[in-house]
Design a protein around this motif. Structure first.
Motif, PDB file in Angstrom:
ATOM      1  N   GLY A 332       0.822  -1.199   0.000  1.00 21.87           N
ATOM      2  CA  GLY A 332       0.000   0.000   0.000  1.00 21.87           C
ATOM      3  C   GLY A 332       0.856   1.249   0.000  1.00 21.87           C
ATOM      4  N   LYS A 333       0.191   2.402   0.143  1.00 23.01           N
ATOM      5  CA  LYS A 333       0.892   3.687   0.169  1.00 23.01           C
ATOM      6  C   LYS A 333       0.733   4.343   1.533  1.00 23.01           C
ATOM      7  CE  LYS A 333       0.701   4.792  -4.756  1.00 23.01           C
ATOM      8  NZ  LYS A 333       2.166   4.706  -4.940  1.00 23.01           N
ATOM      9  N   VAL A 334       1.814   4.971   1.995  1.00 21.51           N
ATOM     10  CA  VAL A 334       1.792   5.671   3.274  1.00 21.51           C
ATOM     11  C   VAL A 334       0.913   6.919   3.138  1.00 21.51           C
ATOM     12  CG1 VAL A 334       3.177   6.873   5.006  1.00 21.51           C
ATOM     13  CG2 VAL A 334       4.097   4.842   3.847  1.00 21.51           C
ATOM     14  N   VAL A 335      -0.061   7.058   4.060  1.00 20.84           N
ATOM     15  CA  VAL A 335      -0.939   8.235   4.018  1.00 20.84           C
ATOM     16  C   VAL A 335      -0.750   9.122   5.243  1.00 20.84           C
ATOM     17  CG1 VAL A 335      -2.682   7.141   2.569  1.00 20.84           C
ATOM     18  CG2 VAL A 335      -2.841   6.899   5.050  1.00 20.84           C
ATOM     19  N   GLU A 336      -0.094   8.582   6.275  1.00 22.66           N
ATOM     20  CA  GLU A 336       0.113   9.396   7.480  1.00 22.66           C
ATOM     21  C   GLU A 336       1.321   8.874   8.244  1.00 22.66           C
ATOM     22  OE1 GLU A 336      -2.379  10.693  11.493  1.00 22.66           O
ATOM     23  OE2 GLU A 336      -3.468   9.997   9.712  1.00 22.66           O
ATOM     24  N   LEU A 337       2.129   9.816   8.783  1.00 27.71           N
ATOM     25  CA  LEU A 337       3.305   9.475   9.581  1.00 27.71           C
ATOM     26  C   LEU A 337       3.247  10.244  10.903  1.00 27.71           C
ATOM     27  CD1 LEU A 337       6.081   9.588   6.839  1.00 27.71           C
ATOM     28  CD2 LEU A 337       5.503   7.576   8.204  1.00 27.71           C
ATOM     29  N   PRO A 338       2.482   9.733  11.871  1.00 31.63           N
ATOM     30  CA  PRO A 338       2.395  10.434  13.163  1.00 31.63           C
ATOM     31  C   PRO A 338       3.755  10.570  13.814  1.00 31.63           C
ATOM     32  CG  PRO A 338       0.739   8.706  12.978  1.00 31.63           C
ATOM     33  CD  PRO A 338       1.675   8.522  11.839  1.00 31.63           C
ATOM     34  N   ASN A 339       4.006  11.727  14.416  1.00 33.63           N
ATOM     35  CA  ASN A 339       5.299  11.966  15.061  1.00 33.63           C
ATOM     36  C   ASN A 339       5.423  11.272  16.408  1.00 33.63           C
ATOM     37  OD1 ASN A 339       6.560  13.619  13.110  1.00 33.63           O
ATOM     38  ND2 ASN A 339       5.289  15.350  13.742  1.00 33.63           N
ATOM     39  N   GLU A 340       4.306  11.209  17.155  1.00 33.26           N
ATOM     40  CA  GLU A 340       4.357  10.681  18.518  1.00 33.26           C
ATOM     41  C   GLU A 340       4.156   9.175  18.537  1.00 33.26           C
ATOM     42  OE1 GLU A 340       5.230  12.460  21.112  1.00 33.26           O
ATOM     43  OE2 GLU A 340       5.417  14.193  19.789  1.00 33.26           O
ATOM     44  N   PRO A 341       4.928   8.459  19.356  1.00 35.44           N
ATOM     45  CA  PRO A 341       4.723   7.012  19.509  1.00 35.44           C
ATOM     46  C   PRO A 341       3.366   6.725  20.137  1.00 35.44           C
ATOM     47  CG  PRO A 341       6.814   7.701  20.481  1.00 35.44           C
ATOM     48  CD  PRO A 341       6.059   8.942  20.169  1.00 35.44           C
ATOM     49  N   ILE A 342       2.807   5.560  19.834  1.00 37.07           N
ATOM     50  CA  ILE A 342       1.555   5.144  20.460  1.00 37.07           C
ATOM     51  C   ILE A 342       1.719   3.733  21.009  1.00 37.07           C
ATOM     52  CG2 ILE A 342       0.232   6.575  18.852  1.00 37.07           C
ATOM     53  CD1 ILE A 342      -0.662   3.946  17.496  1.00 37.07           C
ATOM     54  N   ILE A 343       0.792   3.329  21.881  1.00 34.91           N
ATOM     55  CA  ILE A 343       0.822   1.980  22.453  1.00 34.91           C
ATOM     56  C   ILE A 343       0.001   1.071  21.543  1.00 34.91           C
ATOM     57  CG2 ILE A 343       0.179   0.539  24.416  1.00 34.91           C
ATOM     58  CD1 ILE A 343       0.632   2.992  26.199  1.00 34.91           C
ATOM     59  N   ILE A 344       0.605  -0.015  21.071  1.00 38.97           N
ATOM     60  CA  ILE A 344      -0.081  -0.944  20.176  1.00 38.97           C
ATOM     61  C   ILE A 344      -0.603  -2.144  20.961  1.00 38.97           C
ATOM     62  CG2 ILE A 344       1.251  -0.211  18.182  1.00 38.97           C
ATOM     63  CD1 ILE A 344       3.025  -2.654  18.541  1.00 38.97           C
ATOM     64  N   GLU A 345      -1.180  -3.141  20.274  1.00 35.59           N
ATOM     65  CA  GLU A 345      -1.821  -4.280  20.930  1.00 35.59           C
ATOM     66  C   GLU A 345      -0.884  -5.063  21.829  1.00 35.59           C
ATOM     67  OE1 GLU A 345      -3.616  -6.677  17.972  1.00 35.59           O
ATOM     68  OE2 GLU A 345      -5.110  -5.175  17.400  1.00 35.59           O
ATOM     69  N   THR A 346       0.408  -5.093  21.480  1.00 33.67           N
ATOM     70  CA  THR A 346       1.375  -5.829  22.303  1.00 33.67           C
ATOM     71  C   THR A 346       1.785  -5.056  23.550  1.00 33.67           C
ATOM     72  OG1 THR A 346       3.245  -4.893  21.089  1.00 33.67           O
ATOM     73  CG2 THR A 346       2.304  -6.960  20.252  1.00 33.67           C
ATOM     74  N   GLU A 347       1.191  -3.845  23.720  1.00 30.59           N
ATOM     75  CA  GLU A 347       1.473  -2.941  24.829  1.00 30.59           C
ATOM     76  C   GLU A 347       2.835  -2.279  24.724  1.00 30.59           C
ATOM     77  OE1 GLU A 347       0.713  -4.829  28.567  1.00 30.59           O
ATOM     78  OE2 GLU A 347      -1.383  -5.250  28.100  1.00 30.59           O
ATOM     79  N   SER A 348       3.469  -2.411  23.556  1.00 26.00           N
ATOM     80  CA  SER A 348       4.723  -1.701  23.311  1.00 26.00           C
ATOM     81  C   SER A 348       4.396  -0.296  22.808  1.00 26.00           C
ATOM     82  CB  SER A 348       5.562  -2.434  22.266  1.00 26.00           C
ATOM     83  OG  SER A 348       5.898  -3.727  22.705  1.00 26.00           O
ATOM     84  N   LYS A 349       5.243   0.649  23.141  1.00 29.66           N
ATOM     85  CA  LYS A 349       5.066   2.022  22.689  1.00 29.66           C
ATOM     86  C   LYS A 349       6.027   2.252  21.528  1.00 29.66           C
ATOM     87  CE  LYS A 349       4.474   6.712  24.490  1.00 29.66           C
ATOM     88  NZ  LYS A 349       4.578   7.593  25.700  1.00 29.66           N
ATOM     89  N   VAL A 350       5.467   2.401  20.333  1.00 33.53           N
ATOM     90  CA  VAL A 350       6.298   2.480  19.133  1.00 33.53           C
ATOM     91  C   VAL A 350       5.785   3.579  18.206  1.00 33.53           C
ATOM     92  CG1 VAL A 350       6.882   0.020  19.202  1.00 33.53           C
ATOM     93  CG2 VAL A 350       4.891   0.783  17.901  1.00 33.53           C
TER      94      VAL A 350
END
Length: 375
Positions: A332-350
């Motif tokens: 696919g194509k990248v449509v957004e590149l957030p600057n701030e890390p977020i917590i994903i399902e594995t509970e890692s902040k990436v």
């Protein structure tokens, strides 16, 4: 605008390709800077010293080491043939004649009147380096080799086995979703670099070897079929030196994944042209990707080509492949590149990115889970 860097593959209709072609030891470079070369041309040659064969000749003849020089029938450095008598002596008060013969073709390298040993060396083995690509000699590495430059279409793969092969590019299926079957392959594909679509079963792999193709490019392959083809489990460090009848290149991954449409369409566009393929893969330091280089007729090897992206640059609009579940293999194509890390399902902040897939879905995945496809 936000941007980041990630490793990636190149799938390009027109790009500059440079190849360093070096001998394993010093030898002679056979071309000059500015020369145009074809993939099958020899650009450098060296002589690899033949194997050494030590022989206790004095003991074999039943004489003392000090008598060896007089018994020899050949001089140091002189050529010898397998089965040739190289020494003769008389023993038991001259009543019996004893002869020694050479076990190899080569030459007498040395002998010792202290140990009674002779050193026989086989003839040198010529080592030749081919150009591998159609192009121009950009620079000469004295006594070592050359750097060749060309402008061509390039497809890099995920994984491959087998070394460098050249041939005519031919597409054996009608779509990137089609599985290559044995009945598709015939004498038409002998000596060709064949594009096989989605994947291939073991019958098709065996038929490809029987037909005598040079390389096979697939979207994916089952790891069990790969093991059957190579004959053993493949390690993860370096490939390319396998003793296989044809080079195999995988563009998407293991399992049952269709070839990316843009990759398949590129192959279709340039079908019938000469190409070079190399399955060598290295995923550790000094990354090397398997590749198919297609030599276009409408380009010049001196031509300057401006790449659309700096290598490894990830930006809005960049085409990427997702390399982790649950979207493994999706493009696919990248449509957004957030600057701030977020917590994903594995509970890692990436750090993540949003990708619009081919079917229109927009998904959020970690940036480490995508691979750039350079166009």
């Amino acid at each position: 605008m936000a941007h980041a860097y990630t490793p990636g593959l190149k799938v390009s209709e027109k790009t500059v390709v440079r190849k360093e072609r070096k001998l394993p030891l010093w030898g002679d470079v056979l071309v000059n800077k500015g020369d145009r070369v074809r993939s099958e041309d020899v650009v450098a040659r060296a002589l690899l010293p033949g194997p050494v064969h030590p022989k206790n000749l004095a003991g074999e003849l039943g004489i003392s080491p000090s008598e060896l020089k007089n018994a020899l029938l050949v001089k140091k450095g002189e050529a010898i043939k397998k089965g040739q008598v190289i020494a003769r002596a008389r023993v038991f008060f001259g009543l019996f004649k004893v002869e020694a013969i050479s076990p190899v073709d080569g030459y007498l390298e040395d002998f010792s009147e202290i140990t009674g040993q002779v050193i026989l060396r086989e003839n040198p083995v010529p080592v030749e380096v081919l150009a591998y690509i159609d192009g121009v000699v950009e620079s000469v590495l004295p006594r070592e080799g050359v750097i060749i430059r060309t402008v061509a279409a390039l497809v890099q793969g995920i994984f491959g086995v087998g070394g460098e092969r050249t041939g005519t590019l031919k597409v054996a299926v009608d779509s990137p979703y089609e599985v290559l079957r044995a009945e598709r392959l015939n004498e038409e594909y002998r000596g060709a670099i064949v594009v096989g679509g989605r994947t291939a079963d073991i019958e098709a792999i065996n038929k490809a070897a029987e037909v005598g193709i040079k390389a096979l490019v697939l979207g994916s392959i089952d790891d069990g079929i790969l093991k059957d083809y190579v004959g053993y489990d493949i390690g993860v460090a370096i490939t390319g030196n396998e003793n296989v009848p044809f080079t195999l290149i995988i563009t998407e991954g293991f399992g049952d994944l269709p070839m990316a449409e843009r990759t398949f369409n590129l192959f279709k566009k340039f079908e019938g042209l000469n190409a070079s393929a190399n399955g060598a893969t290295q995923i550790r330091a000094g990354v090397q990707r398997p590749e198919v280089i297609i030599f276009r007729k409408d380009t010049d090897p001196f031509e300057e080509v401006e790449d659309k992206l700096e290598s490894g640059q990830l930006d809005i609009g960049t085409t990427v492949r997702i390399i982790r579940d649950p979207y493994f293999g999706e493009i696919g194509k990248v449509v957004e590149l957030p600057n701030e890390p977020i917590i994903i399902e594995t509970e890692s902040k990436v750090r993540v990115l949003k990708v619009r897939l081919a079917d229109g879905r927009e998904v959020v995945v970690p940036r480490a889970n995508v691979e750039l496809i350079e166009t």
